[in-house]
Design an enzyme around this catalytic site. Structure first.
Site, mmCIF file in Angstrom:
data_model
loop_
_atom_site.group_PDB
_atom_site.id
_atom_site.type_symbol
_atom_site.label_atom_id
_atom_site.label_comp_id
_atom_site.label_asym_id
_atom_site.label_seq_id
_atom_site.Cartn_x
_atom_site.Cartn_y
_atom_site.Cartn_z
ATOM 1 N N ARG A 1 0.793 -1.226 0.000
ATOM 2 C CA ARG A 1 0.000 0.000 0.000
ATOM 3 C C ARG A 1 0.825 1.275 0.000
ATOM 4 O O ARG A 1 0.553 2.196 -0.774
ATOM 5 C CB ARG A 1 -0.893 0.064 1.259
ATOM 6 C CG ARG A 1 -2.186 -0.629 1.156
ATOM 7 C CD ARG A 1 -2.545 -1.168 2.520
ATOM 8 N NE ARG A 1 -1.554 -2.166 2.860
ATOM 9 C CZ ARG A 1 -1.635 -3.430 2.464
ATOM 10 N NH1 ARG A 1 -2.671 -3.848 1.815
ATOM 11 N NH2 ARG A 1 -0.664 -4.293 2.734
ATOM 12 N N THR A 2 1.803 1.336 0.889
ATOM 13 C CA THR A 2 2.494 2.619 1.063
ATOM 14 C C THR A 2 3.242 2.988 -0.214
ATOM 15 O O THR A 2 3.118 4.112 -0.724
ATOM 16 C CB THR A 2 3.466 2.533 2.260
ATOM 17 O OG1 THR A 2 2.748 2.031 3.381
ATOM 18 C CG2 THR A 2 4.044 3.890 2.586
ATOM 19 N N LYS B 1 26.087 -4.745 -2.085
ATOM 20 C CA LYS B 1 27.553 -4.743 -2.243
ATOM 21 C C LYS B 1 28.218 -4.043 -1.064
ATOM 22 O O LYS B 1 29.425 -3.821 -1.075
ATOM 23 C CB LYS B 1 27.928 -4.008 -3.534
ATOM 24 C CG LYS B 1 27.337 -4.602 -4.783
ATOM 25 C CD LYS B 1 27.666 -3.693 -5.980
ATOM 26 C CE LYS B 1 26.622 -3.824 -7.053
ATOM 27 N NZ LYS B 1 26.656 -2.674 -7.970
ATOM 28 N N ARG C 1 11.340 3.723 3.076
ATOM 29 C CA ARG C 1 11.022 2.783 4.160
ATOM 30 C C ARG C 1 12.285 1.990 4.455
ATOM 31 O O ARG C 1 12.975 1.540 3.534
ATOM 32 C CB ARG C 1 9.897 1.827 3.763
ATOM 33 C CG ARG C 1 9.695 0.724 4.794
ATOM 34 C CD ARG C 1 8.473 -0.114 4.525
ATOM 35 N NE ARG C 1 7.267 0.636 4.818
ATOM 36 C CZ ARG C 1 6.035 0.103 4.800
ATOM 37 N NH1 ARG C 1 5.887 -1.184 4.486
ATOM 38 N NH2 ARG C 1 4.985 0.834 5.072
ATOM 39 N N HIS D 1 5.340 5.936 11.308
ATOM 40 C CA HIS D 1 4.792 5.774 9.947
ATOM 41 C C HIS D 1 3.822 6.943 9.752
ATOM 42 O O HIS D 1 2.607 6.783 9.715
ATOM 43 C CB HIS D 1 4.070 4.423 9.878
ATOM 44 C CG HIS D 1 3.722 3.958 8.493
ATOM 45 N ND1 HIS D 1 3.851 4.742 7.373
ATOM 46 C CD2 HIS D 1 3.241 2.763 8.070
ATOM 47 C CE1 HIS D 1 3.457 4.041 6.310
ATOM 48 N NE2 HIS D 1 3.090 2.845 6.714
HETATM 49 N N1 CP Z 1 -0.080 0.014 5.874
HETATM 50 C C1 CP Z 1 1.105 -0.285 5.299
HETATM 51 O O1 CP Z 1 2.152 0.292 5.637
HETATM 52 O O2 CP Z 1 1.038 -1.265 4.350
HETATM 53 P P1 CP Z 1 2.258 -1.746 3.471
HETATM 54 O O3 CP Z 1 3.252 -2.416 4.410
HETATM 55 O O4 CP Z 1 1.693 -2.714 2.473
HETATM 56 O O5 CP Z 1 2.886 -0.555 2.841
#
Ligand code: CP
Length: 301
Positions: free
Chosen positions: A51-52, A80, A101, A129
């Site tokens: 999603r993110t 590497k 991320r 997040h």
């Molecule tokens: N909610 C969320 O962070 O989903 P993903 O890990 O799929 O990005």
């Protein structure tokens, strides 16, 4: 120039949250605007995501921008031995915005200090997040008509679930009452309880929710985060701690809505998906509009 990175939800204040919610509502009405026609955005995902990453990339492309990056650090030069610092310094020279991320807590703050372009934290370990939190706030406002004075149930992995940590801090501006329901091994960490005490926010802790579910305005379910456990026996002991089903929801208010940052494993029975109280798939859609609003804000557009 001021670094407008969004690393922690505490980088923004109440006015910023409300501004994002208003702009997200505008983007929901009209998601295709050409604000990013001359912009290139990097999405660097050192940890898996559906999603993110995809909603950020959708947001950029719907605003007319272009995206480079990777969905798997295994296909980058990290394999590497390249450091995060060197990776960020390189990508910083290519793009106008970095969305990252990473499994290490604090990595996004570090990246924002290395980069001269803004960095948006798309999740750093069990820490923060913030874009998820803003889409959670937007979803709460849309379903309840307000973000003020609500009873918020947080259920499941409250120790490693970064989304609940960010949400708790953001909601503290809006006089919530929190109900934390978690197994002993996955309780809300003490630093977040101290935060709530210091902000005068009420919270209660319960081992189960069947007898109190009628109090909830929002039920925020979370996945037990297998990837954060060093001891998989401990994960096995806790993975089925709570399963929300339609029978339990019959005891809840008609206006309650079930949120989940997703992915779900088995903490929400699939029968709930067709219940009008289920909101998690729409919540994920809201992520596109909210991320459009965040991108516009960090780029000063
Ligand atoms: N909610 C969320 O962070 O989903 P993903 O890990 O799929 O990005």
């Amino acid at each position: 120039m001021q670094n407008r990175s969004l690393v922690s939800i505490t980088d923004y204040n109440k006015e910023d949250y409300l501004e994002i919610l208003d702009r997200a509502a505008e983007f929901e009405k009209n998601p295709r605007r050409n604000l990013l026609s001359d912009k290139l955005v990097a999405t660097l995902f050192f940890e898996p995501s559906t999603r993110t990453r995809l909603s950020f990339e959708t947001a950029v492309q719907r605003l007319g921008g272009r995206v480079i990056g990777f969905a798997d650090a295994g296909c980058s030069s990290v394999t590497k031995g390249e450091t995060l610092k060197d990776t960020i310094k390189m990508v910083n020279n290519y793009v106008d915005l970095i969305i990252m991320r990473h499994p290490l807590e604090g990595s996004a703050r570090y990246a924002s200090e290395v980069a001269s372009v803004p960095v948006i934290n798309a999740g750093d370990g069990a820490n923060q997040h913030p874009s998820q939190t803003l889409l959670d706030l937007y979803s709460i406002q849309k379903t309840q008509g307000t973000v003020e004075n609500l009873n918020i149930f947080m259920i499941g992995d409250l120790k490693y679930g970064r989304t609940v940590h960010s949400l708790l801090m953001a909601m503290s501006y809006f006089n919530p009452t929190f109900y934390f329901i978690a197994p002993d091994a996955l309780k809300m960490p003490v630093e977040y309880k101290i935060y709530l005490h210091s902000h005068g926010i009420r919270f209660f802790e319960y081992p189960d929710f069947a007898d109190i579910i009628h109090e909830a305005d929002i039920i925020y379910m979370t996945r037990v985060q297998k990837e954060r456990f060093s001891d998989l026996i401990e994960y096995e002991k806790n993975k089925n701690a709570y399963v929300l089903n339609n029978a339990l929801l019959e005891r809840s208010r008609p206006t309650v809505r079930v949120l989940h940052p997703l992915p779900r494993v088995n903490e929400i029975d699939i029968d709930v998906d067709n219940n009008p109280k289920a909101y998690y798939f729409t919540q994920a859609l809201n992520g596109v509009f909210v991320r459009q609003a965040i991108i516009a804000k960090v780029l000063g557009l």
